[in-house]
Every structure is written in C-alpha cells, then in structure tokens.
Design an enzyme around this catalytic site. Sequence first.
Site, short mmCIF file in Angstrom:
data_model
loop_
_atom_site.label_atom_id
_atom_site.label_comp_id
_atom_site.label_asym_id
_atom_site.label_seq_id
_atom_site.Cartn_x
_atom_site.Cartn_y
_atom_site.Cartn_z
N GLY A 1 -39.84 -3.55 -22.49
CA GLY A 1 -39.88 -2.83 -21.20
C GLY A 1 -40.48 -3.40 -20.13
N SER A 2 -40.91 -4.74 -20.33
CA SER A 2 -41.89 -5.19 -19.01
C SER A 2 -40.84 -5.28 -17.79
CB SER A 2 -42.23 -6.71 -19.31
OG SER A 2 -41.42 -7.60 -19.39
N MET B 1 -30.26 -4.77 -25.53
CA MET B 1 -29.71 -5.82 -26.36
C MET B 1 -28.37 -5.42 -27.12
SD MET B 1 -31.85 -8.08 -25.36
CE MET B 1 -31.73 -9.64 -26.11
N ILE C 1 -23.93 -5.28 -26.34
CA ILE C 1 -22.89 -5.65 -25.33
C ILE C 1 -22.30 -4.32 -24.97
CG2 ILE C 1 -20.61 -6.63 -25.31
CD1 ILE C 1 -22.52 -8.88 -25.76
N ASN D 1 -27.83 -7.04 -14.78
CA ASN D 1 -28.66 -7.44 -16.07
C ASN D 1 -29.63 -8.51 -15.65
OD1 ASN D 1 -29.14 -7.85 -18.64
ND2 ASN D 1 -27.70 -9.63 -18.87
N HIS E 1 -31.20 -12.02 -17.07
CA HIS E 1 -30.98 -13.02 -18.05
C HIS E 1 -31.92 -13.99 -18.29
CE1 HIS E 1 -28.72 -15.20 -21.41
NE2 HIS E 1 -28.82 -16.27 -20.73
N ASP F 1 -22.70 -12.34 -20.13
CA ASP F 1 -23.48 -12.99 -18.84
C ASP F 1 -22.68 -13.75 -17.95
OD1 ASP F 1 -25.77 -11.98 -20.31
OD2 ASP F 1 -25.75 -13.49 -21.67
N GLU G 1 -38.82 -13.26 -13.86
CA GLU G 1 -37.87 -12.04 -13.94
C GLU G 1 -38.59 -11.03 -13.29
OE1 GLU G 1 -36.64 -11.43 -18.04
OE2 GLU G 1 -36.95 -13.31 -18.85
C1 GAR Z 1 -36.18 -10.42 -21.12
O1 GAR Z 1 -36.91 -11.81 -21.10
C2 GAR Z 1 -34.75 -10.30 -20.62
O2 GAR Z 1 -34.37 -11.61 -19.62
C3 GAR Z 1 -34.20 -10.79 -21.97
O3 GAR Z 1 -34.79 -9.87 -23.00
C4 GAR Z 1 -36.26 -9.83 -22.48
C5 GAR Z 1 -36.42 -8.34 -22.38
O4 GAR Z 1 -37.92 -8.16 -22.13
N1 GAR Z 1 -32.71 -10.52 -21.96
C6 GAR Z 1 -31.86 -10.90 -22.64
O5 GAR Z 1 -32.11 -11.87 -23.33
C7 GAR Z 1 -30.48 -10.48 -22.35
N2 GAR Z 1 -29.35 -11.34 -22.87
P1 GAR Z 1 -38.54 -6.77 -21.53
O6 GAR Z 1 -38.18 -5.80 -22.44
O7 GAR Z 1 -39.96 -7.11 -21.58
O8 GAR Z 1 -37.95 -6.62 -20.22
#
Ligand code: GAR
Length: 205
Positions: A12-13, A95, A97, A112, A114, A150, A179
């Site tokens: 959840g960052s 995570m 679809i 989203n 990515h 994506d 991000e």
């Molecule tokens: C992030 O790096 C995001 O870009 C990726 O999962 C991570 C979630 O981190 N998403 C994907 O790969 C989607 N295909 P977070 O829970 O700390 O935000």
Amino acid sequence: MINLGILISGRGSNMEAILKSIKKGKVPIKPVVVLSNKPDAKGIKIAQKLGVKTEIIESAGIKGGNWDYDRKIVSVLEKYGVTPRNGLVCLAGFMRIMSPEFIRHFKGRIMNIHPAILPSFPGLHSQKQAVDYGVKYSGCTVHFVDEGVDTGPIILQAVVQVKDNDTEKSLSEKILAKEHEIYPKAVKLFAEGKIKVKGRKIVIS
Ligand code: GAR
C-alpha cells in the site's frame, strides 16, 4: 467533489503516497474507502491510521476477471459514493485482472500504476523483465484501465536509469520512488478536470 476509492492487495505504499498528498495539498477529491482483496494487506492499517475507511473482499480461490466477484467491489465502492458519475477508482498494487463489466461500469474512471514504461514490460515482474532484457532506462506509468492488460491510455510516465549493477530489487526501489511522485500527480490532474482523453491519447490542460 470526486469520491476516491483505492484498491490494494499488499504493502500500500502508492495508496499512502496518494492519501498523504491529498491531505497536504489542495486536491479536490475525497478519499472515501480503501478496499483490499487480501485480509492481511499491510496497507489496510496504514489507511486506517490516515483516517480512511477500509473494506476487505477476500478473493482467495477466485480467478481474475470474474464479474460475480467484481460486482461486490462495485457495490462496496458505490456504498461509499464512488460512482460512475463522480468517482475515481485507483488500482494501487491491486494484483487482480478486472472484468470487462467492471471496466465498462467505471469507464474512464479507473487508473492503474505500472512499474515499467509501457508498452514495454506489461504484466507481472516488470522490473525483472527490464533487468533481464538489459534496457538502460525503465520507469513507471500511470494509465487509465481498459479491457487489455496494461494497455489503456497513458496519463503520466517517469523514467529511471538502469545501471549495470542494478538488480530486480534495486531497480524496483528506484522505480517505486518515482511511482510515489507521479500517481498522486495524476490523481490531482483528474480531480482538477485537467485530463482529456482523445482516442488513446491523453491531453493534459
Ligand atoms: C508497485 O510497484 C506497483 O507499480 C506494482 O505493484 C507495486 C505495489 O506496491 N503494480 C503492478 O505490478 C501492477 N501490474 P504498493 O502496494 O506499495 O503500492
């Protein structure tokens, strides 16, 4: 005011970065709910600490793209006022679809993040794909979600350099920092009505 729902599966960052930027800045959007498909997602506690309501709809054993599952998400989001008229749904490390029905329901209102410069390295393990391929630059993309994986219109991207000694882990960390910059920015642009979709292109006013 737009109502924001954030969907997470883990750490959840990105969610945290979005919520903190809304608290700090004058973003005309109200974070009304954080929803997780995993009961043990770390992000749930973070959302609660930041004063946002949380919900869990467990998805264990249910394949992605399942409308019966996704319609439960729709009804929870709508209970909090995240609607196709005045809502924004942010997938932040969610995570799964989404089903075509879910995407059509919230058409143009699902974003989203990515961890790659799309259309390179879609799908899973994008940072490893980038290291293995030997690209010199990678980064991240915020895009609207369409019915492909994506493939939706690109809102913002940020680039990082891939050094010879980078690993999947070190590259992931560099990309994650970017991000946290561009996802809150994209949410702000949406909330301010500054994003126009022209076919598959996005024009920011
Ligand atoms: C992030 O790096 C995001 O870009 C990726 O999962 C991570 C979630 O981190 N998403 C994907 O790969 C989607 N295909 P977070 O829970 O700390 O935000």
